[in-house]
Design a protein around this motif. Structure first.
Motif, PDB file in Angstrom:
ATOM      1  N   VAL A  86       0.761  -1.040   0.070  1.00 43.58           N
ATOM      2  CA  VAL A  86      -0.072  -0.058  -0.020  1.00 43.58           C
ATOM      3  C   VAL A  86       0.863   1.404  -0.046  1.00 43.58           C
ATOM      4  CG1 VAL A  86      -0.250   0.196   2.409  1.00 43.58           C
ATOM      5  CG2 VAL A  86      -2.188   1.058   1.003  1.00 43.58           C
ATOM      6  N   ALA A  87       2.039   1.313   0.632  1.00 47.47           N
ATOM      7  CA  ALA A  87       3.041   2.427   0.711  1.00 47.47           C
ATOM      8  C   ALA A  87       3.485   2.649  -0.719  1.00 47.47           C
ATOM      9  CB  ALA A  87       4.025   2.293   1.676  1.00 47.47           C
ATOM     10  N   GLU A  88       3.768   1.444  -1.197  1.00 47.57           N
ATOM     11  CA  GLU A  88       4.266   1.627  -2.934  1.00 47.57           C
ATOM     12  C   GLU A  88       2.966   2.295  -3.760  1.00 47.57           C
ATOM     13  OE1 GLU A  88       6.089  -0.870  -6.436  1.00 47.57           O
ATOM     14  OE2 GLU A  88       5.871  -1.711  -4.675  1.00 47.57           O
ATOM     15  N   ARG A  89       1.794   1.820  -3.863  1.00 50.79           N
ATOM     16  CA  ARG A  89       0.725   2.525  -4.234  1.00 50.79           C
ATOM     17  C   ARG A  89       0.699   3.931  -4.058  1.00 50.79           C
ATOM     18  NH1 ARG A  89      -4.797  -0.778  -4.279  1.00 50.79           N
ATOM     19  NH2 ARG A  89      -4.847   0.638  -6.090  1.00 50.79           N
ATOM     20  N   ARG A  92       3.593   6.433  -5.664  1.00 50.41           N
ATOM     21  CA  ARG A  92       3.589   6.387  -7.068  1.00 50.41           C
ATOM     22  C   ARG A  92       2.759   7.592  -7.446  1.00 50.41           C
ATOM     23  NH1 ARG A  92       6.418   2.831  -9.606  1.00 50.41           N
ATOM     24  NH2 ARG A  92       6.964   0.825  -8.324  1.00 50.41           N
ATOM     25  N   PHE A  93       1.800   8.290  -6.675  1.00 47.88           N
ATOM     26  CA  PHE A  93       1.153   9.209  -7.119  1.00 47.88           C
ATOM     27  C   PHE A  93       2.096  10.741  -7.112  1.00 47.88           C
ATOM     28  CE2 PHE A  93      -2.484   7.075  -4.751  1.00 47.88           C
ATOM     29  CZ  PHE A  93      -3.303   6.792  -5.993  1.00 47.88           C
ATOM     30  N   LYS A  94       1.986  11.236  -8.398  1.00 44.65           N
ATOM     31  CA  LYS A  94       2.937  12.443  -8.570  1.00 44.65           C
ATOM     32  C   LYS A  94       2.666  13.433  -7.384  1.00 44.65           C
ATOM     33  CE  LYS A  94      -0.229  14.927 -11.838  1.00 44.65           C
ATOM     34  NZ  LYS A  94      -0.651  15.859 -10.752  1.00 44.65           N
ATOM     35  N   GLU A  95       1.650  13.475  -6.892  1.00 45.65           N
ATOM     36  CA  GLU A  95       1.439  14.672  -5.689  1.00 45.65           C
ATOM     37  C   GLU A  95       2.333  14.264  -4.390  1.00 45.65           C
ATOM     38  OE1 GLU A  95      -2.540  14.482  -7.875  1.00 45.65           O
ATOM     39  OE2 GLU A  95      -1.012  12.887  -7.183  1.00 45.65           O
ATOM     40  N   VAL A  96       2.645  13.127  -4.369  1.00 45.93           N
ATOM     41  CA  VAL A  96       3.197  12.418  -3.068  1.00 45.93           C
ATOM     42  C   VAL A  96       4.691  12.728  -3.232  1.00 45.93           C
ATOM     43  CG1 VAL A  96       3.743  10.400  -1.906  1.00 45.93           C
ATOM     44  CG2 VAL A  96       1.343  10.754  -2.769  1.00 45.93           C
ATOM     45  N   LYS A  97       5.092  13.575  -2.044  1.00 47.58           N
ATOM     46  CA  LYS A  97       6.548  13.650  -2.056  1.00 47.58           C
ATOM     47  C   LYS A  97       7.249  12.942  -0.825  1.00 47.58           C
ATOM     48  CE  LYS A  97       6.050  16.897  -4.793  1.00 47.58           C
ATOM     49  NZ  LYS A  97       6.323  16.870  -6.118  1.00 47.58           N
ATOM     50  N   SER A  98       6.454  12.444  -0.084  1.00 47.43           N
ATOM     51  CA  SER A  98       7.249  11.591   0.895  1.00 47.43           C
ATOM     52  C   SER A  98       6.137  10.479   1.486  1.00 47.43           C
ATOM     53  CB  SER A  98       7.745  12.272   2.049  1.00 47.43           C
ATOM     54  OG  SER A  98       8.673  13.205   1.616  1.00 47.43           O
ATOM     55  N   VAL A  99       6.835   9.230   2.130  1.00 45.67           N
ATOM     56  CA  VAL A  99       5.778   8.357   2.558  1.00 45.67           C
ATOM     57  C   VAL A  99       6.603   7.617   3.789  1.00 45.67           C
ATOM     58  CG1 VAL A  99       4.454   6.177   2.565  1.00 45.67           C
ATOM     59  CG2 VAL A  99       4.457   7.911   0.788  1.00 45.67           C
ATOM     60  N   TYR A 100       6.023   7.657   4.835  1.00 46.87           N
ATOM     61  CA  TYR A 100       6.605   7.108   6.040  1.00 46.87           C
ATOM     62  C   TYR A 100       5.996   6.235   6.659  1.00 46.87           C
ATOM     63  CZ  TYR A 100       9.546  11.312   5.620  1.00 46.87           C
ATOM     64  OH  TYR A 100      10.119  12.651   5.053  1.00 46.87           O
ATOM     65  N   LEU A 101       6.580   4.698   7.125  1.00 47.51           N
ATOM     66  CA  LEU A 101       5.914   4.055   8.144  1.00 47.51           C
ATOM     67  C   LEU A 101       6.029   4.587   9.595  1.00 47.51           C
ATOM     68  CD1 LEU A 101       4.211   1.530   8.464  1.00 47.51           C
ATOM     69  CD2 LEU A 101       6.579   0.123   8.596  1.00 47.51           C
ATOM     70  N   MET A 102       5.033   4.786  10.064  1.00 44.25           N
ATOM     71  CA  MET A 102       5.015   5.324  11.512  1.00 44.25           C
ATOM     72  C   MET A 102       4.414   4.305  12.748  1.00 44.25           C
ATOM     73  SD  MET A 102       5.907   8.201  10.385  1.00 44.25           S
ATOM     74  CE  MET A 102       5.535   9.474  11.780  1.00 44.25           C
ATOM     75  N   SER A 103       5.070   4.688  13.807  1.00 44.75           N
ATOM     76  CA  SER A 103       4.302   3.988  15.216  1.00 44.75           C
ATOM     77  C   SER A 103       3.369   5.063  15.672  1.00 44.75           C
ATOM     78  CB  SER A 103       5.377   3.888  16.063  1.00 44.75           C
ATOM     79  OG  SER A 103       5.879   5.179  16.561  1.00 44.75           O
ATOM     80  N   GLY A 104       2.384   4.524  16.286  1.00 43.96           N
ATOM     81  CA  GLY A 104       1.363   5.251  16.868  1.00 43.96           C
ATOM     82  C   GLY A 104       0.148   5.023  16.517  1.00 43.96           C
ATOM     83  N   ALA A 105      -0.970   5.953  16.540  1.00 41.65           N
ATOM     84  CA  ALA A 105      -2.174   5.904  16.034  1.00 41.65           C
ATOM     85  C   ALA A 105      -2.460   5.648  14.537  1.00 41.65           C
ATOM     86  CB  ALA A 105      -3.072   7.046  16.269  1.00 41.65           C
ATOM     87  N   TYR A 106      -1.678   6.161  13.653  1.00 41.56           N
ATOM     88  CA  TYR A 106      -1.644   5.867  12.278  1.00 41.56           C
ATOM     89  C   TYR A 106      -0.643   5.112  11.615  1.00 41.56           C
ATOM     90  CZ  TYR A 106      -5.397   9.188  12.382  1.00 41.56           C
ATOM     91  OH  TYR A 106      -6.782   9.607  12.566  1.00 41.56           O
ATOM     92  N   LEU A 108       0.681   5.235   8.295  1.00 39.26           N
ATOM     93  CA  LEU A 108       1.685   5.952   7.313  1.00 39.26           C
ATOM     94  C   LEU A 108       1.432   7.230   7.444  1.00 39.26           C
ATOM     95  CD1 LEU A 108       0.696   3.755   4.209  1.00 39.26           C
ATOM     96  CD2 LEU A 108       2.881   3.731   5.588  1.00 39.26           C
ATOM     97  N   SER A 109       2.521   7.758   7.197  1.00 34.51           N
ATOM     98  CA  SER A 109       2.614   9.668   7.254  1.00 34.51           C
ATOM     99  C   SER A 109       2.971   9.870   5.635  1.00 34.51           C
ATOM    100  CB  SER A 109       3.423  10.360   8.097  1.00 34.51           C
ATOM    101  OG  SER A 109       3.231  11.608   7.915  1.00 34.51           O
ATOM    102  N   VAL A 110       2.035  10.598   5.010  1.00 27.32           N
ATOM    103  CA  VAL A 110       2.126  10.960   3.677  1.00 27.32           C
ATOM    104  C   VAL A 110       2.316  12.472   3.536  1.00 27.32           C
ATOM    105  CG1 VAL A 110       1.157  10.887   1.351  1.00 27.32           C
ATOM    106  CG2 VAL A 110       0.866   8.931   2.812  1.00 27.32           C
ATOM    107  N   VAL A 111       3.291  13.074   2.714  1.00 29.79           N
ATOM    108  CA  VAL A 111       3.366  14.424   2.492  1.00 29.79           C
ATOM    109  C   VAL A 111       3.223  14.529   0.851  1.00 29.79           C
ATOM    110  CG1 VAL A 111       5.074  16.379   2.594  1.00 29.79           C
ATOM    111  CG2 VAL A 111       4.999  14.741   4.336  1.00 29.79           C
ATOM    112  N   ILE A 112       2.244  15.456   0.862  1.00 32.85           N
ATOM    113  CA  ILE A 112       1.804  15.975  -0.495  1.00 32.85           C
ATOM    114  C   ILE A 112       2.107  17.261  -0.791  1.00 32.85           C
ATOM    115  CG2 ILE A 112       0.398  13.942  -0.570  1.00 32.85           C
ATOM    116  CD1 ILE A 112      -1.967  15.754  -1.026  1.00 32.85           C
ATOM    117  N   GLU A 113       2.115  17.706  -2.172  1.00 30.30           N
ATOM    118  CA  GLU A 113       2.145  19.151  -2.354  1.00 30.30           C
ATOM    119  C   GLU A 113       1.239  19.235  -3.671  1.00 30.30           C
ATOM    120  OE1 GLU A 113       6.046  20.486  -3.500  1.00 30.30           O
ATOM    121  OE2 GLU A 113       6.854  20.053  -1.330  1.00 30.30           O
ATOM    122  N   GLY A 114       0.399  20.106  -3.384  1.00 22.59           N
ATOM    123  CA  GLY A 114      -0.651  20.697  -4.499  1.00 22.59           C
ATOM    124  C   GLY A 114      -0.663  22.307  -4.602  1.00 22.59           C
ATOM    125  N   ARG A 115      -1.691  22.703  -5.736  1.00 23.50           N
ATOM    126  CA  ARG A 115      -1.516  24.142  -6.172  1.00 23.50           C
ATOM    127  C   ARG A 115      -2.370  24.887  -5.179  1.00 23.50           C
ATOM    128  NH1 ARG A 115      -1.244  21.923 -11.111  1.00 23.50           N
ATOM    129  NH2 ARG A 115      -3.246  22.114 -11.328  1.00 23.50           N
TER     130      ARG A 115
END
Length: 166
Positions: A86-89, A92-106, A108-115
């Motif tokens: 799922v992290a790989e999927r 692969r989106f162009k908006e996604v700048k970073s994906v991290y596997l996290m500990s805690g309540a969630y 994955l942490s996903v960083v995206i950029e948009g206009r």
């Protein structure tokens, strides 16, 4: 992988300043330039050095303000591959700048950029939340960057010390 003391020193210097010349890098590490080139080439080949990024303060460039969001994602891991598939999927989106596997309540942490905030909202509702493994998301918009990848933004050189006189 275990790095030698000199290899580790070269990596630490490059991490702080990727634009340093081989000559200066050699002097700082106490190596000759040819040996330094070999170390850098080896570390690039082994993917220890992955890239040489540039940190840009886009808030200072008219027409490039954009929006950055950090999205917490809760997912159902798949048997045999865990979170990797799922992290790989997601990355692969162009908006996604970073994906991290996290500990805690969630998971994955996903960083995206948009206009715009609407563009980010569309990404979350139309692309991210529709993935089979995604259970829930929480989106946080970055309002101002103070420090990013070790670089302080808008640092002032004002001396904030109190004047002491006899």
């Amino acid at each position: 992988m275990k790095l030698t003391e000199k290899e580790l020193e070269v990596v630490e210097i490059l991490e702080k300043n990727a634009r340093i010349s081989i000559e200066d890098l050699s002097k700082m590490a106490g190596l000759d330039p040819e040996e330094t080139n070999k170390i850098v080439a080896k570390l690039e080949e082994l993917k220890v050095i992955v890239s040489y990024p540039t940190v840009i303060d886009w808030s200072k460039v008219d027409g490039h303000e954009g929006v950055t969001a950090m999205i917490d994602v809760k997912v159902t891991p798949k048997r045999g591959v865990g979170f990797d598939e799922v992290a790989e999927r997601i990355y692969r989106f162009k908006e996604v700048k970073s994906v991290y596997l996290m500990s805690g309540a969630y998971d994955l942490s996903v960083v995206i950029e948009g206009r715009s905030m609407n563009e980010v909202a569309r990404f979350v509702s139309e692309k991210l939340s529709t993935l089979d493994s995604v259970i829930s998301t929480t989106t946080h918009f970055i309002l101002k960057k103070y420090k990013h990848d070790g670089t302080i933004f808008e640092q002032t050189d004002d001396d904030k010390r109190i004047v002491v006189s006899p």
